[in-house]
Design an enzyme around this catalytic site. Sequence first.
Site, PDB file in Angstrom:
ATOM      1  CG  HIS A 173      -3.115   1.070  -2.418  1.00  0.00           C
ATOM      2  ND1 HIS A 173      -1.752   0.953  -2.561  1.00  0.00           N
ATOM      3  CD2 HIS A 173      -3.660   0.317  -3.392  1.00  0.00           C
ATOM      4  CE1 HIS A 173      -1.493   0.164  -3.579  1.00  0.00           C
ATOM      5  NE2 HIS A 173      -2.619  -0.241  -4.106  1.00  0.00           N
ATOM      6  CE  LYS A 202     -11.912   9.636 -13.035  1.00  0.00           C
ATOM      7  NZ  LYS A 202     -12.007  11.015 -13.557  1.00  0.00           N
ATOM      8  CG  LEU A 214      -1.845  -1.177   1.387  1.00  0.00           C
ATOM      9  CD1 LEU A 214      -2.741  -0.977   2.597  1.00  0.00           C
ATOM     10  CD2 LEU A 214      -2.681  -1.408   0.142  1.00  0.00           C
TER      11      LEU A 214
END
Length: 282
Positions: free
Chosen positions: A33, A146, A29
Amino acid sequence: MKVVHNIQELRDQLQGQTRVAFVPTMGNLHRAHLDLMKLARQHGDPVVASIFVNRLQFGPNEDFDRYPRTLQDDAAKMEQERDVYVLFAPSEREMYPEPQSFRVSPPDHLGRILEGHFRPDFFEGVCTVVLKLFSCVQPKVAVFGKKDYQQLMVVRQMVRQFQLPVEVLAHETVREEDGLAMSSRNRYLSPEERAQAPQIYYALQEMNERLQEGQSREEIEAYATKKMSDLGWKVDYMALRRQSDLLEPTEEQIQAGEPLVALAAAKLGATRLIDNLEMVKA
Ligand code: PAF
């Protein structure tokens, strides 16, 4: 935060919950995240995150074996942020107790273009695991970044066609100060490559400048591909597409202000990076 490794335990924890917000990850992470988890927190309760490095979405010559597995560090980061209530970290045996012979295949017009052209089994692997994870977690909302633009579109279309009762939310790409999109794969870059890596984002910005100057899709793509190659990247694609379906826009559509996205995938040394930038011809 509760860390659970098996599906039954997860279901017990989530018994009676109807507003679960879910963030699927493969771990390692970073800030991006954690931002997905923050967004999840604004749209549901409790928040569940998963960490599972999904073998099905890696090609035979890809980085499945060396993909960074950092569960303890990841759990510590989530504890600190306090957004996640349950971390679901299943083993491979838990997720795939028998060979996963039922698969979810996206249609070729979406799943075999761009990323799907260069990584032929990728989206089938993603869809199959996301459907399984949705079935385990039964979220009301799920959050995707995205940065993986095509993945987001594939997941949205899967959810729509299977009429899954999940709302898919998108989070903007999170970037380092120099513009490089955050990614777990950035850690493969040598210091020299890391310094060079934002070039992929600058090339996307230049595609936008050329779009605004009135160049055609072909000219913009050819220029960006040559520029990146000249800088030493091995380019898979530098593509200008319609946001709606990732197909090529016509010149008329471009001039009429069709929402577009420039998508890039290229290798710097042994590391393959992807990025994208939304744009509209003003
Ligand atoms: O984007 C990712 O990290 C993965 O593709 C996902 C959605 C967790 C599925 O394995």
